[in-house]
Scaffold this motif. Structure first.
Motif, PDB file in Angstrom:
ATOM      1  N   ASP A 180       9.949  -8.546 -16.264  1.00  0.00           N
ATOM      2  CA  ASP A 180      11.074  -7.624 -16.224  1.00  0.00           C
ATOM      3  C   ASP A 180      10.784  -6.308 -16.937  1.00  0.00           C
ATOM      4  O   ASP A 180      11.643  -5.428 -16.972  1.00  0.00           O
ATOM      5  N   SER A 181       9.594  -6.151 -17.497  1.00  0.00           N
ATOM      6  CA  SER A 181       9.178  -4.851 -18.026  1.00  0.00           C
ATOM      7  C   SER A 181       8.626  -3.953 -16.928  1.00  0.00           C
ATOM      8  O   SER A 181       8.324  -2.778 -17.180  1.00  0.00           O
ATOM      9  N   TYR A 182       8.515  -4.485 -15.697  1.00  0.00           N
ATOM     10  CA  TYR A 182       8.012  -3.718 -14.558  1.00  0.00           C
ATOM     11  C   TYR A 182       9.173  -3.224 -13.701  1.00  0.00           C
ATOM     12  O   TYR A 182      10.260  -3.801 -13.708  1.00  0.00           O
ATOM     13  N   VAL A 183       8.898  -2.181 -12.945  1.00  0.00           N
ATOM     14  CA  VAL A 183       9.841  -1.647 -11.981  1.00  0.00           C
ATOM     15  C   VAL A 183       9.078  -1.345 -10.695  1.00  0.00           C
ATOM     16  O   VAL A 183       7.865  -1.093 -10.730  1.00  0.00           O
ATOM     17  N   ILE A 184       9.770  -1.405  -9.548  1.00  0.00           N
ATOM     18  CA  ILE A 184       9.160  -1.100  -8.255  1.00  0.00           C
ATOM     19  C   ILE A 184       9.869   0.100  -7.646  1.00  0.00           C
ATOM     20  O   ILE A 184      11.094   0.094  -7.507  1.00  0.00           O
ATOM     21  N   ASN A 185       9.113   1.126  -7.303  1.00  0.00           N
ATOM     22  CA  ASN A 185       9.642   2.307  -6.630  1.00  0.00           C
ATOM     23  C   ASN A 185       9.135   2.334  -5.195  1.00  0.00           C
ATOM     24  O   ASN A 185       7.931   2.255  -4.953  1.00  0.00           O
ATOM     25  N   VAL A 186      10.055   2.445  -4.232  1.00  0.00           N
ATOM     26  CA  VAL A 186       9.719   2.436  -2.807  1.00  0.00           C
ATOM     27  C   VAL A 186      10.177   3.753  -2.184  1.00  0.00           C
ATOM     28  O   VAL A 186      11.317   4.187  -2.402  1.00  0.00           O
TER      29      VAL A 186
ATOM     30  N   VAL B 295      -3.214   6.015   5.095  1.00  0.00           N
ATOM     31  CA  VAL B 295      -2.067   5.484   5.830  1.00  0.00           C
ATOM     32  C   VAL B 295      -2.284   5.811   7.301  1.00  0.00           C
ATOM     33  O   VAL B 295      -2.528   6.974   7.646  1.00  0.00           O
ATOM     34  N   PRO B 296      -2.238   4.819   8.188  1.00  0.00           N
ATOM     35  CA  PRO B 296      -2.531   5.080   9.599  1.00  0.00           C
ATOM     36  C   PRO B 296      -1.467   5.933  10.273  1.00  0.00           C
ATOM     37  O   PRO B 296      -0.303   5.944   9.857  1.00  0.00           O
ATOM     38  N   VAL B 297      -1.884   6.645  11.292  1.00  0.00           N
ATOM     39  CA  VAL B 297      -0.934   7.389  12.120  1.00  0.00           C
ATOM     40  C   VAL B 297      -0.135   6.382  12.929  1.00  0.00           C
ATOM     41  O   VAL B 297      -0.702   5.524  13.616  1.00  0.00           O
ATOM     42  N   GLY B 298       1.175   6.461  12.862  1.00  0.00           N
ATOM     43  CA  GLY B 298       2.022   5.464  13.497  1.00  0.00           C
ATOM     44  C   GLY B 298       2.429   5.840  14.910  1.00  0.00           C
ATOM     45  O   GLY B 298       2.283   6.976  15.352  1.00  0.00           O
ATOM     46  N   TYR B 299       2.920   4.853  15.609  1.00  0.00           N
ATOM     47  CA  TYR B 299       3.510   5.047  16.929  1.00  0.00           C
ATOM     48  C   TYR B 299       4.754   4.178  16.980  1.00  0.00           C
ATOM     49  O   TYR B 299       5.105   3.507  15.997  1.00  0.00           O
ATOM     50  N   TYR B 300       5.470   4.202  18.114  1.00  0.00           N
ATOM     51  CA  TYR B 300       6.748   3.492  18.212  1.00  0.00           C
ATOM     52  C   TYR B 300       7.715   3.960  17.127  1.00  0.00           C
ATOM     53  O   TYR B 300       8.451   3.167  16.541  1.00  0.00           O
ATOM     54  N   ASP B 301       7.694   5.262  16.811  1.00  0.00           N
ATOM     55  CA  ASP B 301       8.599   5.820  15.803  1.00  0.00           C
ATOM     56  C   ASP B 301       8.469   5.117  14.457  1.00  0.00           C
ATOM     57  O   ASP B 301       9.459   4.903  13.740  1.00  0.00           O
ATOM     58  N   VAL B 302       7.240   4.751  14.089  1.00  0.00           N
ATOM     59  CA  VAL B 302       7.026   4.016  12.846  1.00  0.00           C
ATOM     60  C   VAL B 302       7.294   4.906  11.635  1.00  0.00           C
ATOM     61  O   VAL B 302       7.025   6.113  11.653  1.00  0.00           O
ATOM     62  N   LYS B 303       7.858   4.308  10.601  1.00  0.00           N
ATOM     63  CA  LYS B 303       7.984   4.931   9.293  1.00  0.00           C
ATOM     64  C   LYS B 303       7.116   4.141   8.324  1.00  0.00           C
ATOM     65  O   LYS B 303       7.193   2.913   8.281  1.00  0.00           O
ATOM     66  N   SER B 304       6.291   4.835   7.552  1.00  0.00           N
ATOM     67  CA  SER B 304       5.430   4.179   6.577  1.00  0.00           C
ATOM     68  C   SER B 304       6.029   4.330   5.186  1.00  0.00           C
ATOM     69  O   SER B 304       6.612   5.371   4.848  1.00  0.00           O
ATOM     70  N   TYR B 305       5.859   3.290   4.385  1.00  0.00           N
ATOM     71  CA  TYR B 305       6.420   3.251   3.037  1.00  0.00           C
ATOM     72  C   TYR B 305       5.336   2.845   2.049  1.00  0.00           C
ATOM     73  O   TYR B 305       4.322   2.236   2.408  1.00  0.00           O
ATOM     74  N   VAL B 306       5.569   3.173   0.783  1.00  0.00           N
ATOM     75  CA  VAL B 306       4.725   2.691  -0.297  1.00  0.00           C
ATOM     76  C   VAL B 306       5.624   2.126  -1.384  1.00  0.00           C
ATOM     77  O   VAL B 306       6.672   2.698  -1.698  1.00  0.00           O
ATOM     78  N   ALA B 307       5.241   0.968  -1.917  1.00  0.00           N
ATOM     79  CA  ALA B 307       5.932   0.355  -3.050  1.00  0.00           C
ATOM     80  C   ALA B 307       4.972   0.357  -4.233  1.00  0.00           C
ATOM     81  O   ALA B 307       3.864  -0.185  -4.140  1.00  0.00           O
ATOM     82  N   ILE B 308       5.383   0.980  -5.334  1.00  0.00           N
ATOM     83  CA  ILE B 308       4.550   1.067  -6.528  1.00  0.00           C
ATOM     84  C   ILE B 308       5.128   0.145  -7.588  1.00  0.00           C
ATOM     85  O   ILE B 308       6.297   0.274  -7.968  1.00  0.00           O
ATOM     86  N   ILE B 309       4.302  -0.787  -8.070  1.00  0.00           N
ATOM     87  CA  ILE B 309       4.706  -1.771  -9.074  1.00  0.00           C
ATOM     88  C   ILE B 309       4.084  -1.333 -10.396  1.00  0.00           C
ATOM     89  O   ILE B 309       2.861  -1.396 -10.564  1.00  0.00           O
TER      90      ILE B 309
END
Length: 246
Positions: free
Chosen positions: A185-191, A137-151
């Motif tokens: 619909d047997s899947y779920v996404i966690n962010v 995950v890259p180092v952010g600037y401009y107060d960036v927030k990084s997220y991950v979505a797992i399917i």
């Protein structure tokens, strides 16, 4: 069409992007293209939460291919057109009876006044998910927030390890859960938020495959000028070179 006698890396993008097109100046977006021989026929597209919308570009070899896009409340059937449709902050499923490509685009700050600029990411098909991902995950600037979505299949969340820690014990801020619409619909996404640096996600059962979407959103005001940031990528694909049908 790009053809080569050797393996090559093809990137598509634009240096000046406005989503929506009536907004002000935004930024560079790009993503690697998947070879047409590795396209899929079934996709799950997660939202870029907390942004309120995203867009899709669907490409097909067959100009009359009918593609169905479904969220929790509507089913859309597509044929080739230049029409624009914004999907909300819920996942969608995209299926057809032949292979095609899906590219996801995030919207800018001017669309919803929520931090973040446009992003572009080529989406892997459900049958292109992996069991093991290593990515940065890259180092952010401009107060960036990084997220991950797992399917991931709902019944197999407990076998997932994130940086060597069980998903149930992994804690990096609040977690947002989305239910995936029919027919997946047997899947779920966690962010949830993720820190910059190296990460390793894997499942203890090698036959369980899951998808990972990494993205970042930021906004910063300097000398009265608003600067935004958006990026997104899927860190792995199973590209077997076989066209797949439902």
């Amino acid at each position: 069409m790009v053809m080569s006698t050797k393996n090559v890396y093809v990137v598509s993008g634009t240096a000046f992007t406005n989503i929506p097109s009536t907004s002000g100046q935004d930024e560079f977006i790009a993503s690697e293209m998947i070879p047409t021989t590795s396209w899929s026929s079934k996709y799950i597209v997660p939202p870029a939460f907390p942004k309120s919308a995203f867009m899709l570009r669907i490409q097909s070899r067959d100009e009359i291919l009918r593609v169905n896009v479904e969220n929790r409340t509507h089913t859309y059937s597509y044929k080739p057109s230049l029409s624009k449709l914004y999907f909300g902050n819920e996942p969608v499923t995209v299926i057809a009876n032949d292979s095609f490509s899906v590219t996801q685009y995030g919207v800018g700050y001017d669309f919803d006044n929520i931090n973040g600029d446009p992003l572009m990411a080529v989406v892997p098909g459900v049958d292109q998910y992996l069991n093991d991902y290593k990515f940065s995950v890259p180092v952010g600037y401009y107060d960036v927030k990084s997220y991950v979505a797992i399917i991931i299949p709902r019944l197999h969340q407990t076998g997932l390890t994130l940086d060597g820690v069980s998903m149930n014990a992994y804690h990096n801020g609040p977690r947002k859960t989305f239910n995936v619409p029919y027919p997946f619909d047997s899947y779920v996404i966690n962010v949830f938020e993720i820190k910059a640096g190296y990460h390793h996600f894997a499942h203890s059962l090698q036959w369980i495959k899951f998808g990972v979407f990494v993205y970042g959103l930021g906004r910063h005001i300097y000398l009265g000028i608003l600067y935004g940031l958006g990026y997104g990528f899927y860190p792995g694909y199973d590209l077997t070179g076989t066209q797949r049908k439902l």
